[in-house]
Design a protein around this motif. Structure first.
Motif, PDB file in Angstrom:
ATOM      1  N   GLN A  77     -25.907  -5.387   4.667  1.00 50.45           N
ATOM      2  CA  GLN A  77     -24.892  -5.051   3.673  1.00 50.45           C
ATOM      3  C   GLN A  77     -25.199  -3.698   3.031  1.00 50.45           C
ATOM      4  O   GLN A  77     -24.302  -2.899   2.768  1.00 50.45           O
ATOM      5  N   HIS A  78     -26.491  -3.431   2.814  1.00 51.94           N
ATOM      6  CA  HIS A  78     -26.907  -2.157   2.223  1.00 51.94           C
ATOM      7  C   HIS A  78     -26.976  -1.033   3.250  1.00 51.94           C
ATOM      8  O   HIS A  78     -27.238   0.120   2.890  1.00 51.94           O
ATOM      9  N   ASN A  79     -26.731  -1.371   4.511  1.00 43.32           N
ATOM     10  CA  ASN A  79     -26.746  -0.344   5.571  1.00 43.32           C
ATOM     11  C   ASN A  79     -25.423  -0.337   6.325  1.00 43.32           C
ATOM     12  O   ASN A  79     -25.384  -0.100   7.534  1.00 43.32           O
ATOM     13  N   ARG A  80     -24.332  -0.598   5.609  1.00 41.84           N
ATOM     14  CA  ARG A  80     -23.021  -0.666   6.253  1.00 41.84           C
ATOM     15  C   ARG A  80     -22.615   0.665   6.867  1.00 41.84           C
ATOM     16  O   ARG A  80     -21.752   0.705   7.746  1.00 41.84           O
ATOM     17  N   ASP A  81     -23.206   1.757   6.411  1.00 39.10           N
ATOM     18  CA  ASP A  81     -22.862   3.057   6.981  1.00 39.10           C
ATOM     19  C   ASP A  81     -23.286   3.179   8.439  1.00 39.10           C
ATOM     20  O   ASP A  81     -22.852   4.099   9.139  1.00 39.10           O
ATOM     21  N   LEU A  82     -24.121   2.248   8.921  1.00 39.46           N
ATOM     22  CA  LEU A  82     -24.558   2.275  10.321  1.00 39.46           C
ATOM     23  C   LEU A  82     -23.626   1.464  11.222  1.00 39.46           C
ATOM     24  O   LEU A  82     -23.885   1.313  12.411  1.00 39.46           O
ATOM     25  N   GLY A  83     -22.549   0.931  10.654  1.00 39.09           N
ATOM     26  CA  GLY A  83     -21.673   0.040  11.406  1.00 39.09           C
ATOM     27  C   GLY A  83     -21.107   0.642  12.677  1.00 39.09           C
ATOM     28  O   GLY A  83     -20.902  -0.061  13.673  1.00 39.09           O
ATOM     29  N   GLY A  84     -20.847   1.925  12.686  1.00 43.78           N
ATOM     30  CA  GLY A  84     -20.290   2.541  13.876  1.00 43.78           C
ATOM     31  C   GLY A  84     -21.314   2.842  14.950  1.00 43.78           C
ATOM     32  O   GLY A  84     -20.943   3.160  16.088  1.00 43.78           O
TER      33      GLY A  84
END
Length: 406
Positions: free
Chosen positions: A255-262
């Motif tokens: 959740q705290h690393n959602r920027d890595l989703g792509g």
């Protein structure tokens, strides 16, 4: 033109005055008087012209000074804005870095907690025995192997390997699959097929996945600074998916690393997905809701509900190349190999052919319109050195080749 007219007027005026003087004083006096008047008038005209030019130059200089002052002011304001933007970016970068370091420290402490908690159980089951430095892994018993696994985890001898997945027919690298390998004290590599069957019953797979996730996050963040078009598949075991203690913390961390989703894709075996149960399926959906795509590998049967898989958040299906080329019927596929990719596409799934070993297989996969492939033909797994993972300031991680197991 104006200057010539003025000179003509001055000449006529001088001639007129000279004639009048000549009539009174004589011819020579008239000529002299006319010349003096002409010179006097030209001198006055030159003085007036020079005064006008001086005024114009002064006005130009004043204008230039004003423009220079305005330009200097604009430069000063621009520099101030640049300084503000720089300070803002530095503050954001510092805050983001502190956040990343904090999260990684939390994850590392969680790993240590798991290792300490489970190592006591492993020690008890292993009877306190340790494998010798020259141990032959093929003949090591389960108690000794369990102790070797426990020691590898406690001493952080877990290596990250990356194997490329390429697009067809271009063979351009599109993804990497992250794989974990353990190292024994004597340097022997313990393959997943060797440690999973022993680590899973002992409850150690969550620790392995924890360490793998820790390294995947570091690698992905480094790759994002150079190329955001390449993703990383991170393997998660079925034991971790069903771990009621670890998986909620795993979801919180992501959740705290959602920027890595792509850039991150989480991969689960078919067996793990089929045995996930309601809670496991809910965990998969929650993970996908954070922006992370899911992948299924180790396919044993193709008699699957692909629509349900898509609803759970799966985007990729990895199928062995030999199953596609000559095992579709035995795997229970509803369509022929040449139609399988289209079947998956109708459900929003991408097909990846894995374990591709030769060019003949590639030609068959192209006939089936397969878009992605993975295997030793395109690149064997390579181990990323641990010190290079943490050295974020260096441009790229060194890799060493992994020998194929016999």
């Amino acid at each position: 033109m104006v200057r010539i007219l003025l000179l003509i007027i001055y000449a006529l005026a001088s001639a007129t005055l000279g004639c009048l003087a000549g009539m009174v004083q004589g011819l020579s006096t008239g000529i002299t008087a006319g010349a003096i008047v002409f010179l006097f008038m030209t001198q006055i005209h030159g003085a007036i012209s020079r005064r006008r030019e001086v005024k114009a130059h002064k006005k130009d200089i004043v204008g230039l000074k004003r423009a220079s002052a305005a330009f200097a002011k604009a430069i000063s304001e621009t520099q101030a804005r640049v300084d503000d933007v720089t300070k803002t970016m530095e503050a954001r970068t510092s805050a983001q870095n502190k956040k990343i370091v904090s999260e990684l420290q939390v994850l590392e402490s969680l790993m240590k907690e798991f290792t300490h908690r489970i190592s006591e159980k492993a020690k008890h089951e292993a009877g306190g025995r340790r494998a010798g430095p020259q141990a032959d892994l093929a003949h090591v018993g389960e108690p000794e192997m369990l102790e070797m696994i426990r020691a590898s985890l406690e001493e952080n001898r877990v290596d990250l390997y990356l194997q490329p997945t390429v697009s067809l027919p271009q063979r351009k690298v599109r993804f990497y699959e992250a794989l974990s390998r353990l190292r024994a004290e004597n340097g022997s590599v313990i393959m997943p097929a060797q440690y999973i069957k022993i680590a899973a019953p002992a409850g150690l797979m969550s620790v392995v996945d924890n360490l793998l996730l820790f390294r995947c996050v570091q690698i992905v963040r480094r790759m994002m600074t150079r190329n955001r078009s390449i993703g990383v598949f991170c393997n998660i075991s079925g034991d971790t998916l069903r771990d009621a203690e670890f998986f909620p913390q795993f979801l919180d961390y992501m959740q705290h690393n959602r920027d890595l989703g792509g850039q991150m894709v989480f991969e689960f075996s078919q067996e793990a997905v089929l045995k996930a149960g309601r809670e496991g399926e809910a965990n998969l959906k929650r993970l996908n809701s954070l922006g992370f795509a899911l992948s299924m590998d180790n396919i044993k049967t193709l008699a699957l509900d692909f629509g349900k898989l898509r609803q759970m958040g799966f985007s990729y299906i990895k199928v062995r190349a030999d199953m596609l080329t000559k095992g579709m019927g035995a795997a229970g596929a509803a369509v022929a190999a040449e139609d399988f990719k289209n079947l998956l596409a109708r459900h929003g799934l991408d097909l990846i052919a894995e374990r591709v070993e030769d060019e003949k297989t590639v030609l068959q996969l192209l006939d089936y319109a397969v878009d992605f492939a993975q295997g030793y033909l395109f690149g064997e797994p390579r181990a990323v050195r641990g010190e290079m993972i943490s050295a974020a300031e260096k441009p790229a991680a060194s890799v060493i080749p992994l020998r194929k197991s016999a």
